[in-house]
Design an enzyme around this catalytic site. Structure first.
Site, mmCIF file in Angstrom:
data_model
loop_
_atom_site.group_PDB
_atom_site.id
_atom_site.type_symbol
_atom_site.label_atom_id
_atom_site.label_comp_id
_atom_site.label_asym_id
_atom_site.label_seq_id
_atom_site.Cartn_x
_atom_site.Cartn_y
_atom_site.Cartn_z
ATOM 1 N N ASP A 195 -4.584 4.498 6.311
ATOM 2 C CA ASP A 195 -5.239 5.621 6.979
ATOM 3 C C ASP A 195 -6.245 5.050 7.989
ATOM 4 O O ASP A 195 -5.844 4.654 9.086
ATOM 5 C CB ASP A 195 -5.893 6.467 5.875
ATOM 6 C CG ASP A 195 -6.502 7.749 6.358
ATOM 7 O OD1 ASP A 195 -5.814 8.770 6.372
ATOM 8 O OD2 ASP A 195 -7.690 7.748 6.722
ATOM 9 N N GLU A 234 0.834 -1.204 0.000
ATOM 10 C CA GLU A 234 0.000 0.000 0.000
ATOM 11 C C GLU A 234 0.871 1.259 0.000
ATOM 12 O O GLU A 234 2.011 1.223 0.453
ATOM 13 C CB GLU A 234 -0.884 0.023 1.256
ATOM 14 C CG GLU A 234 -2.331 -0.349 1.026
ATOM 15 C CD GLU A 234 -3.133 0.704 0.279
ATOM 16 O OE1 GLU A 234 -2.558 1.488 -0.499
ATOM 17 O OE2 GLU A 234 -4.351 0.734 0.469
ATOM 18 N N ASP A 235 0.325 2.357 -0.481
ATOM 19 C CA ASP A 235 1.019 3.637 -0.366
ATOM 20 C C ASP A 235 0.857 4.191 1.041
ATOM 21 O O ASP A 235 1.805 4.655 1.653
ATOM 22 C CB ASP A 235 0.520 4.643 -1.421
ATOM 23 C CG ASP A 235 -0.998 4.772 -1.465
ATOM 24 O OD1 ASP A 235 -1.699 4.100 -0.668
ATOM 25 O OD2 ASP A 235 -1.490 5.546 -2.300
ATOM 26 N N PHE A 238 -2.904 15.390 5.205
ATOM 27 C CA PHE A 238 -3.039 14.841 3.852
ATOM 28 C C PHE A 238 -1.716 15.032 3.120
ATOM 29 O O PHE A 238 -1.122 16.106 3.163
ATOM 30 C CB PHE A 238 -4.168 15.572 3.119
ATOM 31 C CG PHE A 238 -4.486 14.985 1.772
ATOM 32 C CD1 PHE A 238 -5.250 13.831 1.658
ATOM 33 C CD2 PHE A 238 -4.028 15.594 0.611
ATOM 34 C CE1 PHE A 238 -5.541 13.293 0.410
ATOM 35 C CE2 PHE A 238 -4.317 15.061 -0.635
ATOM 36 C CZ PHE A 238 -5.073 13.914 -0.735
ATOM 37 N N ARG A 260 1.028 12.181 -8.533
ATOM 38 C CA ARG A 260 1.669 10.904 -8.173
ATOM 39 C C ARG A 260 3.137 10.880 -8.599
ATOM 40 O O ARG A 260 3.931 10.120 -8.059
ATOM 41 C CB ARG A 260 0.965 9.730 -8.868
ATOM 42 C CG ARG A 260 -0.468 9.524 -8.460
ATOM 43 C CD ARG A 260 -0.966 8.201 -9.031
ATOM 44 N NE ARG A 260 -2.419 8.102 -9.040
ATOM 45 C CZ ARG A 260 -3.162 7.754 -7.999
ATOM 46 N NH1 ARG A 260 -2.603 7.487 -6.852
ATOM 47 N NH2 ARG A 260 -4.472 7.675 -8.093
HETATM 48 P P1 5GP Z 1 -7.832 3.639 4.271
HETATM 49 O O1 5GP Z 1 -8.690 2.581 3.635
HETATM 50 O O2 5GP Z 1 -6.718 3.069 5.099
HETATM 51 O O3 5GP Z 1 -8.664 4.625 5.056
HETATM 52 O O4 5GP Z 1 -7.224 4.515 3.119
HETATM 53 C C1 5GP Z 1 -6.251 4.004 2.275
HETATM 54 C C2 5GP Z 1 -6.219 4.794 0.999
HETATM 55 O O5 5GP Z 1 -6.667 6.130 1.187
HETATM 56 C C3 5GP Z 1 -4.805 4.944 0.461
HETATM 57 O O6 5GP Z 1 -4.465 3.860 -0.369
HETATM 58 C C4 5GP Z 1 -4.881 6.242 -0.301
HETATM 59 O O7 5GP Z 1 -5.322 6.010 -1.606
HETATM 60 C C5 5GP Z 1 -5.921 7.056 0.434
HETATM 61 N N1 5GP Z 1 -5.330 8.032 1.362
HETATM 62 C C6 5GP Z 1 -5.374 8.033 2.706
HETATM 63 N N2 5GP Z 1 -4.718 9.077 3.220
HETATM 64 C C7 5GP Z 1 -4.210 9.757 2.161
HETATM 65 C C8 5GP Z 1 -3.397 10.932 2.052
HETATM 66 O O8 5GP Z 1 -2.966 11.593 3.017
HETATM 67 N N3 5GP Z 1 -3.073 11.311 0.781
HETATM 68 C C9 5GP Z 1 -3.501 10.644 -0.331
HETATM 69 N N4 5GP Z 1 -3.129 11.113 -1.513
HETATM 70 N N5 5GP Z 1 -4.260 9.532 -0.249
HETATM 71 C C10 5GP Z 1 -4.599 9.095 0.985
#
Ligand code: 5GP
Length: 181
Positions: free
Chosen positions: A108, A104-105, A158, A171
């Protein structure tokens, strides 16, 4: 310090390319040690993780035999989560009996990982671990989504760059930038 202005928001450089490379190498070294006698299958979560994944697999020990496959899910629009995970590119490789590492990148709320882990286990994966470039521990809502390998922890801001987008753009930035209020 480098900065970028996009759609009325101001972003400042937070992790430089050098810092990112160090984080990636640290994650790769740990995976190389843990998977020495296994043949891991990396499940790369598109779109954001493709940059991290490309660096990560090339930083592994050369004697690690591994495969990669790609999955695309969506739960975000702009800066807010929709809470609903949609499989845009479904799993295309058999994961039965495989030792899977989700790439994963950023983790969150953990919703994406929580649902992906259940999906991979339902398809017979032997083990499922998570490698992520960034982790926001303060935002985690799902215990089982705590990542095993983390490049860098971050508070609630963010971020963009190094695969992370802002409405599909940014990106390609070689550093990671934080939004400033
Ligand atoms: P989660 O399912 O853990 O809430 O969110 C995961 C996804 O949310 C990440 O793969 C990403 O695409 C997006 N995301 C969460 N926080 C950020 C952030 O600070 N910046 C960006 N660009 N994407 C985020």
């Amino acid at each position: 310090m480098r900065s970028i202005d996009e759609q009325g928001y101001h972003f400042e450089e937070w992790l430089t390319p050098k810092q990112i490379a160090e984080d990636v190498q640290q994650v790769a070294d740990r995976i190389s040690a843990d998977y020495r006698d296994k043949e891991p299958l990396f499940v790369v979560v598109l779109n954001g993780a493709f940059v991290f994944a490309a660096d990560l697999i090339r930083a592994l020990d050369k004697d690690i035999r591994c495969e990669q496959t790609f999955i695309r899910v969506s739960s975000y629009f702009g800066m807010a989560t929709t809470g609903q995970l949609e499989f845009i590119v479904p799993l295309q490789q058999v994961v039965d009996q495989r030792d899977v590492i989700i790439v994963e990148d950023i983790v969150d709320t953990g919703l994406t990982i929580h649902q992906l882990k259940a999906h991979l286990r339902a398809h017979g994966a032997n083990s499922v671990r998570v490698a992520t470039m960034l982790f926001k521990p303060a935002k985690l809502e799902y215990d089982d989504a705590k990542p095993d390998y983390v490049g860098h922890e971050i508070s609630e801001e963010f971020v963009i760059g190094y695969g992370l987008d802002f409405d599909g753009f940014m990106r390609n930035l070689d550093a990671i930038y934080k939004v400033k209020k």
